[in-house]
Write an enzyme that holds these catalytic residues in place. Structure first.
Site, PDB file in Angstrom:
ATOM      1  N   LYS A  51       0.854  -1.192   0.000  1.00  0.00           N
ATOM      2  CA  LYS A  51       0.000   0.000   0.000  1.00  0.00           C
ATOM      3  C   LYS A  51       0.888   1.239   0.000  1.00  0.00           C
ATOM      4  O   LYS A  51       1.574   1.521   0.986  1.00  0.00           O
ATOM      5  CB  LYS A  51      -0.929   0.042   1.209  1.00  0.00           C
ATOM      6  CG  LYS A  51      -2.003   1.153   1.062  1.00  0.00           C
ATOM      7  CD  LYS A  51      -2.580   1.608   2.361  1.00  0.00           C
ATOM      8  CE  LYS A  51      -1.747   2.663   3.037  1.00  0.00           C
ATOM      9  NZ  LYS A  51      -1.791   3.985   2.357  1.00  0.00           N
ATOM     10  N   GLU A  58      10.399   0.663  10.501  1.00  0.00           N
ATOM     11  CA  GLU A  58      11.363   1.752  10.334  1.00  0.00           C
ATOM     12  C   GLU A  58      10.589   3.030  10.567  1.00  0.00           C
ATOM     13  O   GLU A  58       9.753   3.419   9.750  1.00  0.00           O
ATOM     14  CB  GLU A  58      11.995   1.701   8.946  1.00  0.00           C
ATOM     15  CG  GLU A  58      13.245   2.552   8.835  1.00  0.00           C
ATOM     16  CD  GLU A  58      12.962   3.932   8.277  1.00  0.00           C
ATOM     17  OE1 GLU A  58      12.885   4.880   9.100  1.00  0.00           O
ATOM     18  OE2 GLU A  58      12.816   4.068   7.067  1.00  0.00           O
ATOM     19  N   CYS A 116      13.268  10.762   7.493  1.00  0.00           N
ATOM     20  CA  CYS A 116      13.213  10.235   8.855  1.00  0.00           C
ATOM     21  C   CYS A 116      14.562  10.316   9.563  1.00  0.00           C
ATOM     22  O   CYS A 116      14.620  10.450  10.783  1.00  0.00           O
ATOM     23  CB  CYS A 116      12.708   8.790   8.846  1.00  0.00           C
ATOM     24  SG  CYS A 116      13.611   7.709   7.730  1.00  0.00           S
ATOM     25  N   GLU A 118       9.760  15.122  16.242  1.00  0.00           N
ATOM     26  CA  GLU A 118      10.111  15.033  14.827  1.00  0.00           C
ATOM     27  C   GLU A 118       9.225  15.994  14.045  1.00  0.00           C
ATOM     28  O   GLU A 118       8.008  15.813  13.968  1.00  0.00           O
ATOM     29  CB  GLU A 118       9.932  13.605  14.320  1.00  0.00           C
ATOM     30  CG  GLU A 118      10.393  13.431  12.883  1.00  0.00           C
ATOM     31  CD  GLU A 118      10.235  12.002  12.389  1.00  0.00           C
ATOM     32  OE1 GLU A 118      11.061  11.559  11.574  1.00  0.00           O
ATOM     33  OE2 GLU A 118       9.272  11.329  12.804  1.00  0.00           O
TER      34      GLU A 118
END
Length: 786
Positions: free
Chosen positions: A191, A265, A299, A393
């Site tokens: 997906k 991850e 990331c 983040e």
């Protein structure tokens, strides 16, 4: 008219827009909308949503919102295709992947332009970074398919892999996941992200063009509900997810107890360390490559600059000067440095976090950005380590700068994060740089570089940045399995513990009251209770009833013994050899203890002798289970270091109480971990007798901590504990599910099995699998040959 002299003086660039006509023609041919790609063909478009160009807001296409029925159809197709795909010789799968790589190369410019239109990233990045890496990954894993039987003997594919990828590197993340999965013999249902599905759909057309068999690769588009349907589908054998830590926790809980393999991850807040002796000009360019690459939507972006106090003013000046030259704007313009933020929702999140940081007193320095879905390159100074801009983040082109005084301060600041994905270290002192690489808690460390990626280098995080690796041998291993043994009869839950006085305890001249073993010392349980341990003839002794507080004390003692992991493998081996010798000297005593539980003489002797041999075997492995130098395309020595996980919780099976303990604890401590162990709930005295063996074998206090009691209660406490990095649980199915669910708190690694499944006296009871489970790969990129 501008002269050449003027151009050389100003270094201004004229417009150089990328032509998107061919891609727009392709999109026009699909103006009716895209269906899913299932079983080698596209379905008719269904209920759809718009995909827009972030830079302009224009609608590019409409794609179908995937339903549970769509996911089920894709999984069914993948399941039907998987046996045939796995049965192909590795050479044949390799040829399919080689063909796919070549066809991607032939359509590379098309894919790069489509990626930029869909995601907003600059065309230079799509063209020069993303697409070459996509091709590299497919070629690299074609090679793994070719040599799979030689390099991974006995390994088998998981089956059907459900993969969910993010919007920041849509095509590259697809290649990272699809290539190893197919090379291993798995089939895939993928997906793509809701915002950026178009290159995945284009790749489906290319895969069909390249002759990939039907059902091997299936793509279902949709939002988070579609992803949840995929990761929770009972027909999926392995889940691989890249995305936010919050969603990673949801998936960990969703898959708990299902038996699905899982790799995550997740997010990051990576430190960028600049020491006083660094090449400051090079480090400034490293910041550009790190946080302003892909608009900071990376990331592993180095979003926390930590700079030596002595050079902080000069570095800040250079960085602000460089930031002023960056061009933010049209992603299709070849001179653009920062493109568009992927979606207005993400843009608002960035703005809100920066506004919050400003309200906290941070000083905000920004470049220029046009109107629309753009955000300027941003440097934040005067920011406290506890500020939202230092801890959260942001996933945008925003970087904080914090000075430090000493290397020790730098490490403390770098590790002051719940994440652990990547780090960048800048110093001309190779000793200092490598020392920092060893001490920083991150899965990837770049020395005098930033954001280097290659299919031959493992990538992945620690702590709340997830677990598992992508790329290189470790990434390939993640898509293979050595099937766990199946029990003839599942382990039964142990009987409830009785903490009341026991009847018929044997009378001994000297009381051998068992205690907990914490920090190298015997300790009474905080509960103040003991429970009866029974044998064939009734009660044989009392064991302390450990509690939550005892686990807390044991974890603290394990953390205090951090020097064990810093020792050389040789030094650890010497201690373990000594442990084996001392256990052998007292073999008869341990045999007697096992016989008191009802074992036969032969059974007790076999268990003790096997335990002794196992200690010797793991002592031998302590300095031999080493890493590798990975072959990457860039001029670096890329090291794959097998690092200990840290503090581990180990819950032992009820049967074979001595051997089960030794088989699980020894590989963990041989690799440098410290452990908190709950031995066999029914017969823990075989382990409490080991106190004196450990004390006389120079094993440092806190390396092994033993808490006896109710296994599943203590397992939940260990799985909940944020200062425990991993939990191994060998018990019941219900206990395994509880451990995996609770582990989502800090996303610790888990290994759960039925306690009755593994034959501990045979080959199943030891091996490299245990060592691999006790370590994590840290990838260190060291400049070499430049």
């Amino acid at each position: 008219m501008t002269s050449i002299t003027d151009i050389l003086h100003t270094m201004d660039y004229g417009p150089a827009p990328e032509d998107s006509a061919i891609v727009r023609d392709w999109l026009h041919r699909h103006e009716a909308g895209f269906g899913h790609f299932i079983d080698g063909a596209f379905t008719a478009p269904g209920e759809s949503f718009a995909v827009t160009d972030p830079a302009t807001g224009a609608v590019l296409a409409h794609v179908t919102q995937g339903s549970e029925a769509d996911v089920d159809a894709a999984v069914t197709a993948a399941r039907a295709a998987q046996p045939g795909w796995a049965a192909l010789p590795g050479h044949d799968r390799a040829r399919h992947l080689y063909a796919l790589a070549r066809h991607i190369q032939q359509h590379a410019r098309f894919l790069a332009v489509l990626e930029t239109l869909d995601s907003g990233k600059p065309i230079r990045e799509s063209r020069d970074i993303d697409l070459p890496l996509v091709v590299r990954h497919v070629y690299h894993h074609a090679g793994w398919a070719e040599i799979l039987a030689d390099e991974f003997p006995g390994a088998t594919p998981h089956g059907v892999c459900g993969q969910v990828i993010p919007w920041n590197f849509p095509l590259l993340m697809l290649a990272w996941k699809v290539a190893p999965a197919l090379a291993a013999g798995n089939t895939v249902v993928l997906k793509p992200a809701e915002y950026t599905p178009l290159t995945a759909l284009a790749l489906a057309e290319i895969a069909r063009e390249a002759g990939l068999p039907k059902g091997v690769l299936n793509i279902v588009t949709g939002d988070g509900a579609t992803g949840a349907a995929l990761t929770g589908h009972p027909g999926v054998d392995k889940v691989a997810f890249t995305g936010s830590t919050e969603v990673g926790r949801l998936i960990r809980r969703q898959t708990a107890g299902s038996g699905k393999a899982l790799t995550l991850e997740l997010g990051g807040k990576s430190p960028f360390l600049v020491f006083a002796d660094a090449d400051l000009d090079a480090a400034v360019e490293g910041v550009v490559d790190s946080i302003w690459f892909n608009q900071g939507q990376v990331c592993c972006a180095g979003s926390r600059i930590l700079v030596a106090e002595a050079v902080a003013p000069r570095f800040t000046e250079l960085l602000r000067r460089r930031m002023a030259t960056l061009i933010t704007g049209n992603p299709m313009e070849k001179s653009t440095d920062l493109g568009a933020i992927v979606h207005p929702v993400q843009l608002e999140r960035i703005r809100a976090l920066v506004d919050q940081g400003r309200a906290e007193g941070a000083q905000i320095h920004q470049g220029e950005a046009p109107e629309g879905c753009f955000y300027p390159p941003t440097l934040v100074t005067g920011v406290a380590p506890a500020s939202v801009l230092s801890t959260e983040e942001i996933f945008g082109p925003v970087v904080t700068l914090t000075p430090f005084r000493t290397p020790e301060d730098a490490v403390a600041l770098a590790n002051n994060s719940r994440y652990g994905l990547a780090a960048s270290v800048w110093s001309e002192n190779v000793n200092l740089a490598l020392d920092m690489a060893a001490k920083v808690k991150a899965g990837v460390v770049w020395i005098n570089a930033a954001n280097l990626f290659d299919a031959g280098a493992a990538f992945g995080g620690m702590r709340e940045s997830g677990f598992g690796r992508e790329g290189a041998r470790a990434g390939m291993a993640a898509y293979l399995t050595h099937p766990a043994p199946k029990p003839k009869q599942p382990e039964a839950p142990p009987a409830p513990l009785e903490a009341t006085p026991a009847q018929g305890l044997p009378v001994m001249a000297i009381d051998r009251t068992a205690k907990l073993y914490v920090g190298g010392k015997q300790a009474r349980p905080d509960s103040g209770y003991s429970y009866a341990v029974t044998g064939a003839q009734g009660a044989v002794g009392l064991a302390p009833l450990g509690s939550r507080k005892d686990i807390r004390n044991a974890v603290e003692a394990a953390h205090a013994a951090k020097g064990w992991g810093a020792q050389t493998g040789h030094n650890r081996a010497q201690v373990l050899y000594y442990l084996a010798e001392n256990l052998a000297a007292r073999a008869t005593e341990f045999e007697d203890r096992l016989r008191s539980f009802g074992q036969s003489g032969d059974s007790a002797r076999t268990e003790v002798q096997t335990a002794i041999r196992r200690v010797f075997w793991y002592a031998a492995q302590a300095d031999k289970f080493d890493g590798a130098v990975q072959s990457t395309k860039s001029a670096h020595v890329t090291l794959a270091m097998n690092e200990p996980l840290g503090v581990m919780g180990i819950l032992c099976p009820t049967a074979q109480p001595l051997l089960g303990f030794v088989s699980l604890v020894l590989p963990a401590i041989a690799m440098g971990n410290r452990v908190v162990v709950v031995p066999s709930q029914t017969h823990p005295l075989a382990v409490t007798d080991l106190y004196q063996v450990m004390d006389t074998s120079d094993l440092p206090g806190g390396v092994v901590n033993i808490v006896t009691g109710e296994r599943d209660v203590l397992a939940k406490t260990l799985a909940d504990h944020d200062d425990v990095a991993a939990v191994w649980y060998f018990g019941t199915a219900a206990g395994a599910k509880a451990v995996e669910t609770a582990s989502a708190g800090n996303l610790k690694q888990t290994w759960t099995e039925d306690g009755a499944a593994r034959g501990w006296t045979g080959a199943e009871g030891q091996g490299r699998l245990f060592l691999q489970r006790a370590t994590q790969v840290k990838t260190v990129w060291v400049p070499y040959g430049e």
